[in-house]
Scaffold this motif. Structure first.
Motif, short mmCIF file in Angstrom:
data_model
loop_
_atom_site.label_atom_id
_atom_site.label_comp_id
_atom_site.label_asym_id
_atom_site.label_seq_id
_atom_site.Cartn_x
_atom_site.Cartn_y
_atom_site.Cartn_z
N TYR A 189 0.83 -1.20 0.00
CA TYR A 189 0.00 0.00 0.00
C TYR A 189 0.87 1.26 0.00
CZ TYR A 189 -3.01 3.73 1.72
OH TYR A 189 -3.65 4.93 1.88
N VAL A 190 1.91 1.27 0.83
CA VAL A 190 2.82 2.41 0.90
C VAL A 190 3.48 2.65 -0.46
CG1 VAL A 190 5.00 3.23 1.90
CG2 VAL A 190 3.23 2.25 3.37
N LEU A 191 3.94 1.57 -1.08
CA LEU A 191 4.59 1.66 -2.39
C LEU A 191 3.66 2.28 -3.42
CD1 LEU A 191 7.07 0.88 -4.12
CD2 LEU A 191 5.99 -1.36 -4.47
N TRP A 192 2.41 1.82 -3.44
CA TRP A 192 1.44 2.38 -4.41
C TRP A 192 1.06 3.82 -4.07
CZ3 TRP A 192 -3.62 3.84 -2.93
CH2 TRP A 192 -4.32 4.47 -3.98
N ARG A 193 0.68 4.08 -2.82
CA ARG A 193 0.10 5.38 -2.49
C ARG A 193 1.09 6.52 -2.68
NH1 ARG A 193 -3.95 8.56 -3.28
NH2 ARG A 193 -4.88 9.55 -1.45
N LEU A 194 2.35 6.30 -2.35
CA LEU A 194 3.34 7.35 -2.57
C LEU A 194 3.51 7.63 -4.06
CD1 LEU A 194 6.12 6.88 0.11
CD2 LEU A 194 4.76 8.92 -0.33
N ASN A 195 3.52 6.57 -4.86
CA ASN A 195 3.58 6.77 -6.31
C ASN A 195 2.33 7.45 -6.82
OD1 ASN A 195 6.03 5.63 -7.81
ND2 ASN A 195 5.60 3.99 -6.35
N ASN A 196 1.19 7.15 -6.22
CA ASN A 196 -0.07 7.72 -6.65
C ASN A 196 -0.13 9.22 -6.35
OD1 ASN A 196 -3.18 8.31 -5.69
ND2 ASN A 196 -3.05 7.10 -7.56
N ILE A 197 0.23 9.60 -5.14
CA ILE A 197 0.24 11.03 -4.77
C ILE A 197 1.36 11.77 -5.49
CG2 ILE A 197 0.51 12.67 -2.86
CD1 ILE A 197 -0.66 10.49 -1.00
N HIS A 198 2.51 11.11 -5.65
CA HIS A 198 3.67 11.70 -6.32
C HIS A 198 4.00 13.05 -5.70
CE1 HIS A 198 6.22 10.91 -9.84
NE2 HIS A 198 6.33 12.22 -9.95
N PRO A 199 4.36 13.05 -4.40
CA PRO A 199 4.44 14.32 -3.67
C PRO A 199 5.62 15.21 -4.01
CG PRO A 199 5.10 12.50 -2.27
CD PRO A 199 4.58 11.89 -3.54
N PHE A 200 6.65 14.66 -4.66
CA PHE A 200 7.86 15.44 -4.92
C PHE A 200 8.02 15.71 -6.41
CE2 PHE A 200 8.53 12.75 -1.17
CZ PHE A 200 8.76 13.73 -0.22
N GLY A 232 9.89 7.65 -7.17
CA GLY A 232 10.05 6.20 -7.20
C GLY A 232 11.06 5.72 -6.18
N ARG A 233 12.20 6.39 -6.09
CA ARG A 233 13.22 6.04 -5.12
C ARG A 233 12.69 6.19 -3.69
NH1 ARG A 233 17.76 9.50 -8.38
NH2 ARG A 233 15.86 10.22 -9.39
N THR A 234 11.92 7.25 -3.48
CA THR A 234 11.36 7.49 -2.16
C THR A 234 10.31 6.44 -1.81
OG1 THR A 234 11.74 9.86 -2.43
CG2 THR A 234 10.18 9.19 -0.71
N ALA A 235 9.45 6.10 -2.76
CA ALA A 235 8.39 5.12 -2.51
C ALA A 235 8.98 3.75 -2.21
CB ALA A 235 7.45 5.04 -3.71
#
Length: 201
Positions: free
Chosen positions: A112-123, A128-131
Motif C-alpha cells: 500500500y505504501v509503495l502504491w500510495r506514494l507513487n499515486n500522490i507523487h508528492p515530490f 520512485g526512489r522514495t516510494a
C-alpha cells in the motif's frame, strides 16, 4: 550544485555515480530510523521521514530535494493529484499507515505504501526512489526485523521496472474509477521479490 541542471540528463556518469552514493546514504538512513523506532517500541511513519528519504535520494541531483512539489506533474499515463492537495493527502496517508501497524499483514501494508506514494507523487523528482525506500522501511518495521538478502527489495523492484510500472498503473486506474486501488498484481510482485531477496542471503 544541481547535477541535472548542469548536465540536463540522468545518464551522465557523474550523475550516475552520485545517484548510487545517495542511494547508499538513503538506505543507511532507513536502517538507522527503523532501528531507532524499534528500540523505542513505537513503529511510525511520518512526513518528516518521507521527506528525509526524498532528500537523501536526490540531494545535489535535482532541485527541491525533500520538499513537496509546487507544481502539477504527469507520470506516464498517471495524472497525480493537484499540488495544492499534496500536504493534506500526505497527512491522511501517514495517519492511515500508522493506524494499521498491528492489524495489517506487513507485506500488504508495504505494498500500500509503495502504491500510495507513487499515486500522490508528492515530490518533483525522486518519487520512485522514495516510494521504494518507504515501502522497505514500513516492511522492516512491520516485520520487526530486517529480511536477509544480498539484494534488497527496492533494488529488485527497480530491476523489474516494466512489471512494476504496469502493476502501479492498474492500481491507479482502479482507484480513479472506483475509489479503491487494485493492488493484487503489485502485492504479488512484492511477495515474489521479497522471496528472491531472502533466497539471495
Amino acid at each position: 550544485m544541481i547535477l541535472f541542471e548542469l548536465t540536463n540528463t540522468e545518464n551522465h556518469p557523474v550523475y550516475k555515480s552520485l545517484e548510487v552514493e545517495n542511494g547508499d546514504r538513503q538506505y543507511a538512513f532507513v536502517n538507522s530510523v527503523a532501528i531507532a523506532s524499534r528500540d523505542i517500541g513505537r513503529p511510525f511513519l511520518s512526513q518528516h521521514v518521507i521527506k528525509a528519504l526524498n532528500y537523501h535520494a536526490i540531494a545535489c541531483l535535482h532541485i527541491s530535494a525533500g520538499e513537496y512539489r509546487p507544481c502539477e506533474v504527469r507520470v506516464g499515463q498517471h495524472q497525480p493529484p493537484p499540488y495544492y492537495r499534496v500536504p493534506a493527502l500526505m497527512d491522511d496517508f501517514v495517519n492511515q499507515v500508522n493506524r494499521h501497524w498491528n492489524e495489517t499483514d506487513p507485506v500488504v501494508l508495504a505494498t500500500y505504501v509503495l502504491w500510495r506514494l507513487n499515486n500522490i507523487h508528492p515530490f518533483v523528482n525522486g518519487n520512485g526512489r522514495t516510494a521504494r525506500a518507504a515501502c522497505y522501511f514500513v516492511l522492516c518495521l512491520a516485520l520487526g526485523r530486517f529480511p536477509q538478502g544480498k539484494i534488497i527489495l527496492p533494488q529488485l523492484i527497480k530491476q523489474n521496472r516494466p512489471e512494476y510500472v504496469e502493476a502501479l498503473q492498474k492500481a491507479h486506474v482502479a482507484f480513479a474509477e472506483r475509489g479503491e486501488p487494485d493492488l493484487n498484481d503489485l502485492h504479488a510482485l512484492v511477495v515474489r521479490l521479497l522471496g528472491e531477496q531472502i533466497a539471495s542471503a
